[in-house]
Scaffold this active site. Structure first.
Site, short mmCIF file in Angstrom:
data_model
loop_
_atom_site.label_atom_id
_atom_site.label_comp_id
_atom_site.label_asym_id
_atom_site.label_seq_id
_atom_site.Cartn_x
_atom_site.Cartn_y
_atom_site.Cartn_z
N SER A 10 0.83 -1.20 0.00
CA SER A 10 0.00 0.00 0.00
C SER A 10 0.87 1.26 0.00
CB SER A 10 -0.87 0.05 1.25
OG SER A 10 -1.63 -1.11 1.37
N HIS A 16 -0.53 -2.62 -7.40
CA HIS A 16 -1.33 -2.28 -6.22
C HIS A 16 -2.83 -2.39 -6.56
CE1 HIS A 16 -2.48 1.05 -3.11
NE2 HIS A 16 -2.75 -0.16 -2.66
N GLU A 34 -2.95 0.29 -9.44
CA GLU A 34 -1.87 1.28 -9.50
C GLU A 34 -0.56 0.54 -9.79
OE1 GLU A 34 -1.20 3.28 -5.64
OE2 GLU A 34 -1.38 5.13 -6.79
N ASN A 84 -2.89 6.04 -1.84
CA ASN A 84 -2.85 6.11 -0.38
C ASN A 84 -2.24 7.39 0.16
OD1 ASN A 84 -4.24 3.83 0.40
ND2 ASN A 84 -2.53 2.53 -0.16
N1 LIG Z 1 -6.52 -4.44 2.90
C1 LIG Z 1 -6.53 -3.55 1.93
O1 LIG Z 1 -7.52 -2.83 1.72
C2 LIG Z 1 -5.33 -3.39 1.04
C3 LIG Z 1 -5.47 -2.66 -0.17
C4 LIG Z 1 -4.38 -2.56 -1.02
C5 LIG Z 1 -3.16 -3.12 -0.66
N2 LIG Z 1 -3.05 -3.80 0.52
C6 LIG Z 1 -1.75 -4.40 0.83
O2 LIG Z 1 -1.82 -5.77 0.51
C7 LIG Z 1 -1.00 -6.52 1.42
C8 LIG Z 1 -1.85 -7.56 2.11
O3 LIG Z 1 -2.87 -6.93 2.82
P1 LIG Z 1 -4.14 -7.74 3.34
O4 LIG Z 1 -5.15 -6.74 3.73
O5 LIG Z 1 -4.49 -8.81 2.37
O6 LIG Z 1 -3.51 -8.42 4.67
P2 LIG Z 1 -4.07 -9.67 5.49
O7 LIG Z 1 -3.57 -9.49 6.87
O8 LIG Z 1 -5.52 -9.87 5.24
O9 LIG Z 1 -3.32 -10.91 4.80
C9 LIG Z 1 -1.94 -11.09 4.82
C10 LIG Z 1 -1.67 -12.58 4.66
O10 LIG Z 1 -0.27 -12.76 4.42
C11 LIG Z 1 0.13 -13.93 5.10
N3 LIG Z 1 1.58 -13.92 5.26
C12 LIG Z 1 2.33 -13.28 6.17
N4 LIG Z 1 3.64 -13.56 5.98
C13 LIG Z 1 3.70 -14.40 4.91
C14 LIG Z 1 4.76 -15.06 4.23
N5 LIG Z 1 6.01 -14.90 4.61
N6 LIG Z 1 4.46 -15.84 3.18
C15 LIG Z 1 3.17 -16.01 2.79
N7 LIG Z 1 2.13 -15.42 3.41
C16 LIG Z 1 2.39 -14.62 4.44
C17 LIG Z 1 -0.65 -13.88 6.41
O11 LIG Z 1 -0.69 -15.15 7.01
C18 LIG Z 1 -2.02 -13.39 5.92
O12 LIG Z 1 -2.86 -14.47 5.56
C19 LIG Z 1 -0.37 -5.50 2.35
O13 LIG Z 1 0.89 -5.13 1.86
C20 LIG Z 1 -1.34 -4.33 2.28
O14 LIG Z 1 -0.74 -3.11 2.61
C21 LIG Z 1 -4.10 -3.95 1.38
#
Ligand SMILES: NC(=O)c1ccc[n+]([C@@H]2O[C@H](COP(=O)([O-])OP(=O)(O)OC[C@H]3O[C@@H](n4cnc5c(N)ncnc54)[C@H](O)[C@@H]3O)[C@@H](O)[C@H]2O)c1
Length: 284
Positions: free
Chosen positions: A121, A142, A154, A192
């Site tokens: 993000s 993104h 993005e 963001n």
């Molecule tokens: N939530 C949102 O709205 C959003 C939007 C855009 C981007 N993002 C970005 O996307 C990414 C994920 O966010 P999310 O909301 O899906 O998080 P989340 O917490 O829902 O999921 C993250 C997952 O990654 C897994 N994980 C952690 N370490 C790992 C590893 N070494 N290998 C494999 N899996 C691993 C965790 O077990 C978890 O299931 C982040 O970088 C976040 O900033 C999130």
């Protein structure tokens, strides 16, 4: 050289975003390897995918059968299962150390011509790629939440990202039915950098008693025509994700709440927007 024949996509992290990315890739005919660290996280991811596919099918918004889409996604906790992927998208925790370790692992198991994308993000693409042998193959891809619904992606260009990698990122996102825009590797990129202070201010306004949480959300929805107010949207994104993003922006950008220099100058110049025929854009 960049591998541009993409049949199999790896997704790291089966959470909110990773499950959505896997679903959209499979819906568009790609084979997907979805990796998380524990079987239960994979199970949660597949549950999210099943619910989403069911909802889309009920709305007649899914061309393929849910079982066909689901059948294209293989879940794994084994890193090496990503070795045969033609491109990998990382969507794990929003922590630089975690992402750096994941990318070092990916570099070890994936062929040199495989593009490694991150769904970060706010973290710097250049920082994530900094300890790699081939940082030129790392790019920001993104996706927005919820991935199956949101049209925008993005594409974020790191200091060392190769042009062919950027082109491939746009092409892939468009092939997944998305529309892209491109941002430089500056804190928060476009989305963001602007969204997070907005959410943060909504939270602060609520905390300071400006209005009830419902009225803050209603005020922004009805008053500015956004589909969701800041508190509802924060809940959808995940408050941890919002906090990590805001902390990164704060650390990198400092106090962003003063009126922008350009805003003051434009007002003094009388270029007030549509009503004067000129603001940031020109109007007839
Ligand atoms: N939530 C949102 O709205 C959003 C939007 C855009 C981007 N993002 C970005 O996307 C990414 C994920 O966010 P999310 O909301 O899906 O998080 P989340 O917490 O829902 O999921 C993250 C997952 O990654 C897994 N994980 C952690 N370490 C790992 C590893 N070494 N290998 C494999 N899996 C691993 C965790 O077990 C978890 O299931 C982040 O970088 C976040 O900033 C999130």
């Amino acid at each position: 050289m960049v591998r541009d024949q993409i049949d199999r996509i790896g997704v790291v992290g089966a959470g909110t975003m990773g499950s959505g990315i896997a679903q959209v890739a499979a819906t568009n005919g790609y084979d997907v390897v979805l990796r998380d660290v524990e079987p239960e996280f994979l199970e949660n991811g597949f549950e999210t995918i099943d619910h989403s596919l069911e909802r889309l099918e009920n709305r007649d918004a899914l061309e393929a059968e849910p079982e066909t889409v689901r059948g294209r996604i293989e879940g794994t906790t084994t890193l090496e299962d990503l070795a045969e992927c033609d491109l990998v998208v990382e969507a794990a925790l929003e922590e630089l150390a975690v992402k750096r370790e994941i990318f070092a692992d990916l570099e070890r198991v994936c062929a040199d011509d495989v593009v490694l994308a991150t769904n970060t993000s706010t973290l710097s693409i250049t920082s994530i790629a900094s300890n790699l042998e081939h940082p030129e193959r790392v790019v920001g891809l993104h996706f927005m939440n919820p991935v199956p619904i949101m049209e925008g992606v993005e594409v974020v260009v790191g200091e060392l990202t190769a042009e062919a990698v950027v082109d491939l990122a746009h092409e892939l996102a468009m092939d997944l039915g998305k529309t892209t825009w491109e941002a430089d590797d500056k804190p928060g990129f476009v989305a963001n950098r602007i969204l997070m202070p907005w959410i943060n201010e909504g939270i602060r306004a609520y905390d300071e008693g400006v209005a009830s949480k419902e009225d803050i959300d209603a005020g922004m929805e009805l008053g500015t025509n956004v589909p969701m107010g800041p508190l509802t949207l924060a809940d959808h994104i995940g408050l941890d994700i919002c906090l990590h993003a805001t902390e990164t922006l704060h650390e990198e950008l400092g106090d962003r709440y003063k009126p922008a220099y350009l805003l003051k100058r434009k007002v003094e110049a009388g270029t007030l927007g549509k009503k004067t025929g000129s603001g940031f854009y020109e109007y007839d």
